[in-house]
Write a protein that holds these residues in place. Structure first.
Motif, mmCIF file in Angstrom:
data_model
loop_
_atom_site.group_PDB
_atom_site.id
_atom_site.type_symbol
_atom_site.label_atom_id
_atom_site.label_comp_id
_atom_site.label_asym_id
_atom_site.label_seq_id
_atom_site.Cartn_x
_atom_site.Cartn_y
_atom_site.Cartn_z
ATOM 1 N N ALA A 20 42.585 62.301 29.633
ATOM 2 C CA ALA A 20 42.283 61.649 30.906
ATOM 3 C C ALA A 20 43.500 61.643 31.824
ATOM 4 C CB ALA A 20 41.799 60.217 30.667
ATOM 5 N N VAL A 21 44.665 61.347 31.273
ATOM 6 C CA VAL A 21 45.889 61.350 32.072
ATOM 7 C C VAL A 21 46.190 62.754 32.583
ATOM 8 C CG1 VAL A 21 48.396 61.090 31.944
ATOM 9 C CG2 VAL A 21 46.909 59.294 31.065
ATOM 10 N N LEU A 22 46.005 63.755 31.738
ATOM 11 C CA LEU A 22 46.232 65.133 32.177
ATOM 12 C C LEU A 22 45.290 65.511 33.309
ATOM 13 C CD1 LEU A 22 46.840 67.175 28.877
ATOM 14 C CD2 LEU A 22 48.517 66.474 30.592
ATOM 15 N N GLU A 23 44.043 65.102 33.208
ATOM 16 C CA GLU A 23 43.078 65.393 34.279
ATOM 17 C C GLU A 23 43.540 64.783 35.589
ATOM 18 O OE1 GLU A 23 38.934 64.677 33.748
ATOM 19 O OE2 GLU A 23 38.916 65.387 31.674
ATOM 20 N N MET A 24 44.014 63.543 35.549
ATOM 21 C CA MET A 24 44.429 62.872 36.776
ATOM 22 C C MET A 24 45.673 63.520 37.374
ATOM 23 S SD MET A 24 43.533 58.836 36.214
ATOM 24 C CE MET A 24 44.548 58.601 34.761
ATOM 25 N N ILE A 25 46.619 63.927 36.512
ATOM 26 C CA ILE A 25 47.819 64.600 37.017
ATOM 27 C C ILE A 25 47.441 65.951 37.611
ATOM 28 C CG2 ILE A 25 50.034 65.620 36.376
ATOM 29 C CD1 ILE A 25 50.284 63.489 34.210
ATOM 30 N N ALA A 26 46.569 66.687 36.920
ATOM 31 C CA ALA A 26 46.151 68.004 37.402
ATOM 32 C C ALA A 26 45.473 67.921 38.756
ATOM 33 C CB ALA A 26 45.219 68.660 36.380
ATOM 34 N N MET A 27 44.770 66.834 39.003
ATOM 35 C CA MET A 27 44.062 66.661 40.271
ATOM 36 C C MET A 27 44.921 65.991 41.347
ATOM 37 S SD MET A 27 41.314 68.161 39.749
ATOM 38 C CE MET A 27 40.250 68.725 38.402
ATOM 39 N N GLY A 28 46.220 65.875 41.066
ATOM 40 C CA GLY A 28 47.119 65.353 42.084
ATOM 41 C C GLY A 28 47.370 63.866 42.019
ATOM 42 N N GLN A 56 45.852 81.471 26.370
ATOM 43 C CA GLN A 56 47.057 80.705 26.071
ATOM 44 C C GLN A 56 46.811 79.573 25.083
ATOM 45 O OE1 GLN A 56 50.142 81.592 27.148
ATOM 46 N NE2 GLN A 56 48.973 83.401 27.748
ATOM 47 N N ASP A 57 45.647 79.597 24.455
ATOM 48 C CA ASP A 57 45.345 78.610 23.424
ATOM 49 C C ASP A 57 45.263 77.199 23.990
ATOM 50 O OD1 ASP A 57 44.585 78.208 20.844
ATOM 51 O OD2 ASP A 57 46.592 77.994 20.032
ATOM 52 N N PHE A 58 44.922 77.116 25.286
ATOM 53 C CA PHE A 58 44.835 75.803 25.916
ATOM 54 C C PHE A 58 43.701 74.970 25.333
ATOM 55 C CE2 PHE A 58 46.779 77.878 29.885
ATOM 56 C CZ PHE A 58 48.058 77.612 29.418
ATOM 57 N N GLU A 59 42.611 75.612 24.965
ATOM 58 C CA GLU A 59 41.473 74.865 24.415
ATOM 59 C C GLU A 59 41.875 74.148 23.130
ATOM 60 O OE1 GLU A 59 37.963 73.060 24.100
ATOM 61 O OE2 GLU A 59 38.464 74.380 25.793
ATOM 62 N N ARG A 60 42.636 74.847 22.280
ATOM 63 C CA ARG A 60 43.089 74.219 21.037
ATOM 64 C C ARG A 60 43.993 73.023 21.336
ATOM 65 N NH1 ARG A 60 47.558 73.893 18.649
ATOM 66 N NH2 ARG A 60 48.516 75.478 19.997
ATOM 67 N N GLN A 61 44.929 73.202 22.264
ATOM 68 C CA GLN A 61 45.810 72.092 22.634
ATOM 69 C C GLN A 61 44.999 70.908 23.153
ATOM 70 O OE1 GLN A 61 49.537 72.931 24.829
ATOM 71 N NE2 GLN A 61 48.899 75.066 24.805
ATOM 72 N N TRP A 62 44.008 71.213 23.963
ATOM 73 C CA TRP A 62 43.180 70.166 24.566
ATOM 74 C C TRP A 62 42.441 69.375 23.504
ATOM 75 C CZ3 TRP A 62 42.848 68.125 29.305
ATOM 76 C CH2 TRP A 62 41.700 67.411 29.653
ATOM 77 N N GLN A 63 41.866 70.088 22.560
ATOM 78 C CA GLN A 63 41.069 69.430 21.527
ATOM 79 C C GLN A 63 41.929 68.571 20.598
ATOM 80 O OE1 GLN A 63 37.868 69.210 21.509
ATOM 81 N NE2 GLN A 63 37.621 70.650 23.235
ATOM 82 N N GLU A 64 43.202 68.894 20.476
ATOM 83 C CA GLU A 64 44.084 68.132 19.596
ATOM 84 C C GLU A 64 44.587 66.843 20.240
ATOM 85 O OE1 GLU A 64 47.164 70.855 18.570
ATOM 86 O OE2 GLU A 64 45.964 71.909 17.042
ATOM 87 N N LEU A 65 44.343 66.667 21.543
ATOM 88 C CA LEU A 65 44.831 65.484 22.246
ATOM 89 C C LEU A 65 43.862 64.313 22.104
ATOM 90 C CD1 LEU A 65 46.006 67.159 25.576
ATOM 91 C CD2 LEU A 65 47.464 66.323 23.722
ATOM 92 N N LEU A 66 44.399 63.115 22.198
ATOM 93 C CA LEU A 66 43.561 61.916 22.232
ATOM 94 C C LEU A 66 42.819 61.847 23.566
ATOM 95 C CD1 LEU A 66 46.054 59.297 20.749
ATOM 96 C CD2 LEU A 66 44.145 60.405 19.579
ATOM 97 N N PRO A 67 41.658 61.206 23.598
ATOM 98 C CA PRO A 67 40.902 61.103 24.857
ATOM 99 C C PRO A 67 41.729 60.533 26.010
ATOM 100 C CG PRO A 67 39.528 60.432 23.026
ATOM 101 C CD PRO A 67 40.902 60.641 22.465
ATOM 102 N N SER A 97 53.802 58.786 27.295
ATOM 103 C CA SER A 97 54.858 58.919 26.294
ATOM 104 C C SER A 97 54.531 60.019 25.300
ATOM 105 C CB SER A 97 55.060 57.591 25.557
ATOM 106 O OG SER A 97 55.566 56.598 26.420
ATOM 107 N N ARG A 98 53.271 60.032 24.849
ATOM 108 C CA ARG A 98 52.869 61.072 23.889
ATOM 109 C C ARG A 98 52.944 62.455 24.535
ATOM 110 N NH1 ARG A 98 49.008 56.972 22.526
ATOM 111 N NH2 ARG A 98 47.489 57.885 23.954
ATOM 112 N N LEU A 99 52.490 62.562 25.778
ATOM 113 C CA LEU A 99 52.468 63.854 26.456
ATOM 114 C C LEU A 99 53.876 64.371 26.729
ATOM 115 C CD1 LEU A 99 49.544 63.141 28.940
ATOM 116 C CD2 LEU A 99 49.478 64.704 26.985
ATOM 117 N N MET A 100 54.798 63.475 27.063
ATOM 118 C CA MET A 100 56.183 63.900 27.292
ATOM 119 C C MET A 100 56.859 64.288 25.986
ATOM 120 S SD MET A 100 57.678 61.605 30.463
ATOM 121 C CE MET A 100 57.237 59.997 29.791
#
Length: 369
Positions: free
Chosen positions: A296-304, A281-292, A337-340
């Motif tokens: 980090a915020v995505l990791e925290m949301i993913a982990m609940g 699903q091209d997630f790696e590309r999306q991940w690499q294009e994000l700011l650190p 804000s950027r992620l939304m």
């Protein structure tokens, strides 16, 4: 028109939407569901045919295919409904070089008409042409169902002028033009209809799209078992559906994989599809294009993680970023804000966020495993 053997028809739900318009109490409805949940298939294969049977003509436009110029795409779809022969003139009046535009209108007696043309980046004149299309619809005075898929694209600031013009045009035609605003970003759609500054403020109620469940799985299993000598059990199918986050598109991939090699069994088919879903699903590309900070915020949301602004969360975010001191509150705020804005996460309520695509959430959770 060809019949999709694997389509799960939902005539009762389609009739509910049509009935709500026929009662005359509303001229627009908004619905949301994350991508791959069967929303577009329902709109095109259930709702639009039901509207046609009820005496409507219908125009469908997917703004995800036309993000650069949604105004021109909408004008072309409306013009095709108003006067199919006049579409070429509209494109000429827009003075656009060919690039990409997809619009569709289904006209009673003529079957399905589809327009694919290219629009470049030069500025056109969609608002005057919107007026022309509406005037032609006024002459016909025939009931029209306008289905705007991925409607959140209209919420972009660059589209504000056109969105205001579209609302004004629709406002005075509520008696014969009914509108479905559908989209995959609940956050943006809520903003479209809830913020006083937005063109479509209070113009449509917003509701979750009714998702597919057990009856869908049961129907698909029946279809599979009509064409294979090794029947698929409901237990295995239900397990696969749940493992694939109740996502119809991914479940159909599972069924296809199972039919391709039924002797390997349901578990093998599920493993193959999960690898495809989380690897292709091209997630790696999306991940690499994000700011650190966004990662980090995505990791925290993913982990609940829920409270992303408290001291503990900001300390955790600092650790992910390799910092010694807790980050400022503005760091997760700006990241969210950027992620939304990128439609990667949505806000459920104050302080609670979730991924727009649960498959991406799973990928983030397991990316280091």
């Amino acid at each position: 028109m060809s019949v999709d053997h694997w389509h799960f028809p939902r005539p009762v739900l389609a009739q509910e939407y049509i009935a709500s318009f026929e009662r005359g109490l509303s001229a627009a409805r908004g619905l949301f569901a994350r991508r791959r949940m069967g929303k577009t298939e329902f709109l095109c294969k259930d709702l639009i045919p039901a509207a046609e049977s009820a005496g409507y003509q219908a125009a469908y436009i997917n703004l995800w295919d036309n993000q650069d110029d949604p105004g021109s795409a909408l004008v072309a779809a409306l013009q095709q409904a108003a006067s199919p022969k006049g579409v070429s003139k509209v494109l000429a009046d827009l003075r656009r070089p060919v690039r990409k535009l997809k619009a569709g209108a289904r006209l009673p007696g003529l079957g399905e008409g589809t327009l694919e043309a290219d629009l470049g980046t030069e500025p056109g004149a969609p608002i005057p042409l919107l007026t022309q299309a509406m005037q032609q619809l006024d002459k016909k005075r025939k009931k029209l169902l306008l289905v705007i898929d991925e409607a959140q694209v209209l919420a972009g600031k660059k589209n504000s002028v056109f969105a205001h013009a579209l609302r004004a045009a629709l406002d005075i035609r509520k008696d014969f033009i009914k509108v479905i605003f559908a989209g995959s970003s609940e956050t943006t759609l809520r903003s479209m209809f809830a913020r006083p500054s937005e063109p479509f403020y209070n113009w449509a109620g917003l509701e979750p799209f009714q998702l597919l469940g057990y009856e869908f799985v049961q129907a698909m299993v029946h279809k599979v078992n009509e064409v294979t000598r090794k029947p698929l059990s409901m237990e295995d199918a239900t397990h696969a559906f749940q493992e694939l986050r109740n996502t119809p598109e991914f479940f159909r991939r599972f069924l296809n994989q199972y039919l391709a090699n039924p002797l390997a069994g349901a578990a093998s088919a599920l493993d193959t599809v999960k690898q495809q879903v989380y690897g292709d699903q091209d997630f790696e590309r999306q991940w690499q294009e994000l700011l650190p900070a966004d990662r980090a915020v995505l990791e925290m949301i993913a982990m609940g993680g829920k409270d992303l602004f408290g001291s503990e969360a900001r300390t955790r975010m600092a650790a992910i970023l390799g910092l010694d001191e807790p980050v400022k509150r503005s760091t997760p705020q700006n990241a969210l804000s950027r992620l939304m804005n990128k439609n990667l996460v949505t806000r459920l309520e104050h302080g609670r966020y979730q991924f727009e695509d649960e498959s991406f959430a799973d990928w983030v959770r397991h990316r280091d495993t």
